[in-house]
Design a protein around this motif. Structure first.
Motif, PDB file in Angstrom:
ATOM      1  N   LYS A 194     -11.028  -4.642   3.174  1.00  0.00           N
ATOM      2  CA  LYS A 194      -9.971  -4.469   4.170  1.00  0.00           C
ATOM      3  C   LYS A 194     -10.611  -4.246   5.538  1.00  0.00           C
ATOM      4  O   LYS A 194     -11.292  -3.246   5.759  1.00  0.00           O
ATOM      5  CB  LYS A 194      -9.075  -3.278   3.805  1.00  0.00           C
ATOM      6  CG  LYS A 194      -8.320  -3.501   2.494  1.00  0.00           C
ATOM      7  CD  LYS A 194      -7.258  -2.444   2.286  1.00  0.00           C
ATOM      8  CE  LYS A 194      -6.047  -2.661   3.176  1.00  0.00           C
ATOM      9  NZ  LYS A 194      -4.988  -1.652   2.907  1.00  0.00           N
ATOM     10  N   GLU A 207      -7.774   1.981  -3.351  1.00  0.00           N
ATOM     11  CA  GLU A 207      -8.527   1.789  -2.110  1.00  0.00           C
ATOM     12  C   GLU A 207      -9.490   2.954  -1.921  1.00  0.00           C
ATOM     13  O   GLU A 207      -9.082   4.113  -1.956  1.00  0.00           O
ATOM     14  CB  GLU A 207      -7.575   1.692  -0.903  1.00  0.00           C
ATOM     15  CG  GLU A 207      -6.675   0.467  -0.971  1.00  0.00           C
ATOM     16  CD  GLU A 207      -5.859   0.213   0.297  1.00  0.00           C
ATOM     17  OE1 GLU A 207      -6.017   0.955   1.287  1.00  0.00           O
ATOM     18  OE2 GLU A 207      -5.054  -0.729   0.281  1.00  0.00           O
ATOM     19  N   GLU A 243       0.869  -1.179   0.000  1.00  0.00           N
ATOM     20  CA  GLU A 243       0.000   0.000   0.000  1.00  0.00           C
ATOM     21  C   GLU A 243       0.904   1.226   0.000  1.00  0.00           C
ATOM     22  O   GLU A 243       1.832   1.324   0.811  1.00  0.00           O
ATOM     23  CB  GLU A 243      -0.913   0.037   1.225  1.00  0.00           C
ATOM     24  CG  GLU A 243      -1.755   1.316   1.259  1.00  0.00           C
ATOM     25  CD  GLU A 243      -2.851   1.330   2.337  1.00  0.00           C
ATOM     26  OE1 GLU A 243      -2.922   0.370   3.136  1.00  0.00           O
ATOM     27  OE2 GLU A 243      -3.621   2.303   2.351  1.00  0.00           O
ATOM     28  N   GLU A 245      -6.204  -5.188   8.400  1.00  0.00           N
ATOM     29  CA  GLU A 245      -5.313  -4.040   8.594  1.00  0.00           C
ATOM     30  C   GLU A 245      -4.844  -3.954  10.037  1.00  0.00           C
ATOM     31  O   GLU A 245      -5.574  -4.331  10.956  1.00  0.00           O
ATOM     32  CB  GLU A 245      -6.084  -2.729   8.371  1.00  0.00           C
ATOM     33  CG  GLU A 245      -6.558  -2.447   7.008  1.00  0.00           C
ATOM     34  CD  GLU A 245      -7.024  -0.981   6.929  1.00  0.00           C
ATOM     35  OE1 GLU A 245      -6.403  -0.247   6.153  1.00  0.00           O
ATOM     36  OE2 GLU A 245      -7.969  -0.588   7.628  1.00  0.00           O
ATOM     37  N   ASP A 303     -11.638   0.045   1.770  1.00  0.00           N
ATOM     38  CA  ASP A 303     -10.739   0.281   2.905  1.00  0.00           C
ATOM     39  C   ASP A 303     -11.541   0.500   4.185  1.00  0.00           C
ATOM     40  O   ASP A 303     -12.699   0.896   4.125  1.00  0.00           O
ATOM     41  CB  ASP A 303      -9.929   1.554   2.591  1.00  0.00           C
ATOM     42  CG  ASP A 303      -8.603   1.611   3.314  1.00  0.00           C
ATOM     43  OD1 ASP A 303      -8.322   0.744   4.160  1.00  0.00           O
ATOM     44  OD2 ASP A 303      -7.837   2.549   3.014  1.00  0.00           O
ATOM     45  N   ASN A 319      -4.513   5.074  -2.165  1.00  0.00           N
ATOM     46  CA  ASN A 319      -5.712   5.566  -1.476  1.00  0.00           C
ATOM     47  C   ASN A 319      -6.305   6.745  -2.245  1.00  0.00           C
ATOM     48  O   ASN A 319      -5.595   7.703  -2.536  1.00  0.00           O
ATOM     49  CB  ASN A 319      -5.363   6.021  -0.063  1.00  0.00           C
ATOM     50  CG  ASN A 319      -4.978   4.857   0.829  1.00  0.00           C
ATOM     51  OD1 ASN A 319      -5.843   4.117   1.302  1.00  0.00           O
ATOM     52  ND2 ASN A 319      -3.683   4.667   1.024  1.00  0.00           N
TER      53      ASN A 319
END
Ligand code: C2E
Ligand code: MG
Ligand code: MG
Ligand code: MG
Length: 291
Positions: free
Chosen positions: A200, A149, A59, A236, A179, A118
């Motif tokens: 996630k 994400e 990420e 996560e 996410d 992101n």
């Protein structure tokens, strides 16, 4: 100084920047110059498969190496960038930087893994996404090396539009992950209609998964739901062996957290790519985490 500490050690006074009007103004002025001045940096956090501890992705997490304040975390400037109308250039920079790193690693003969970016709701729904993608595409990379994400709040306004965008990204070989899943309010019905590839599990549930029955129930439900819907799951914020043991027992196949690898600068990320499985940052877990 904070700058010398580097890595994830952020300046201790960062949190005070929030809401402090003068600081905020200074920071906004500085941010306008930060991108052309090359002050943004990407760190890469490994996503690691279970039970074999392979590196399956990174990420990308943006940091701002401020000339006086040191390394600033995204919480201090991403919202600011949104409000100051600078999120477009910031996001563009991230897409381009990810493309440049992937190209460099591919040219170096490494076997690259997907890198997730992101994207804030406004950027995802706005007109600039296409341009951001173009900034990435200039590096002419094979399909499957970029992921995006998004958060549940992206779906608040125009669900059909989100569906169309996710569909066209998927068709272009770009996977979309949800996410911080479990913290928003997206309905399970809408999830079923959205062609995303990954859920996630938010750190809020991972944090107490080893001792709190409610957290474990939520994590377990997300993992089963994903399996039923044919989605991948990433947990996560895994920090302890105890959490890892429970997640493994719940059949979670990918984890991301300080235990298996902190976010690291590109030079260290490339070392992780070079190294054959298992990922060296998870060394010591292989024998000691209960099966
Ligand atoms: P996120 O996407 O949920 O990213 C995960 C955050 O959790 C990262 O914080 C990461 O460093 C942190 N983290 C990872 N493992 C652990 C762990 O085991 N324990 C703990 N306590 N934390 C862990 P970071 O880098 O400060 O990023 C915060 C948020 O900022 C991200 O949350 C994401 O929403 C946003 N962000 C980061 N980079 C970008 C970007 O390029 N664009 C946009 N729009 N937002 C970004
Ligand atoms: Mg994320
Ligand atoms: Mg997250
Ligand atoms: Mg999170």
């Amino acid at each position: 100084t904070a700058k010398q500490l580097g890595g994830n050690h952020f300046a201790f006074f960062d949190r005070d920047l929030h809401g402090n009007a003068k600081n905020r103004f200074d920071l906004e002025t500085d941010l306008r110059r930060a991108i052309p001045a090359g002050e943004l940096v990407l760190h890469f956090q490994p996503k690691v498969s279970l039970p074999d501890y392979r590196l399956v992705g990174f990420e990308a997490l943006v940091r701002w190496l401020h000339p006086e304040r040191g390394m600033l975390p995204p919480v201090t400037f991403v919202n600011l960038a949104e409000e100051a109308g600078m999120i477009g250039p910031l996001t563009r920079w991230v897409f381009e930087a990810v493309g440049r790193h992937q190209r460099e690693w591919l040219d170096a003969g490494l076997h690259p893994v997907p890198i997730a970016i992101n994207v804030s709701p406004r950027e995802f729904l706005g007109d600039l996404l296409e341009e951001h993608l173009t900034a990435y595409k200039q590096f002419d990379l094979p399909d499957g090396l970029m992921e995006i994400e998004i958060t549940e709040s992206t779906m608040i306004d125009d669900f059909d539009r989100v569906c169309r965008i996710v569909t066209s990204l998927t068709e272009a070989g770009i996977k979309v992950a949800m996410d911080d899943f479990g913290t928003g309010y997206s309905s399970l019905a809408s999830l079923n209609r959205l062609p995303i590839s990954t859920l996630k599990i938010d750190r809020a549930f991972t944090k107490d998964v080893d001792w709190d029955r409610a957290s474990r129930a939520v994590a377990s439900a997300i993992i089963s739901l994903a399996a039923e819907l044919g989605l991948d799951v990433v947990a996560e914020g895994v920090e302890t062996r105890e959490q890892l043991t429970v997640l493994r027992a719940l059949k979670c196949r990918v984890v991301q957290g300080f235990l298996t690898g902190r976010p690291v600068p590109a030079q260290e990320a490339v070392e992780l790519l070079r190294h054959p499985a298992p990922i060296p940052t998870a060394r010591g877990l292989i024998e000691t985490v209960a099966p």
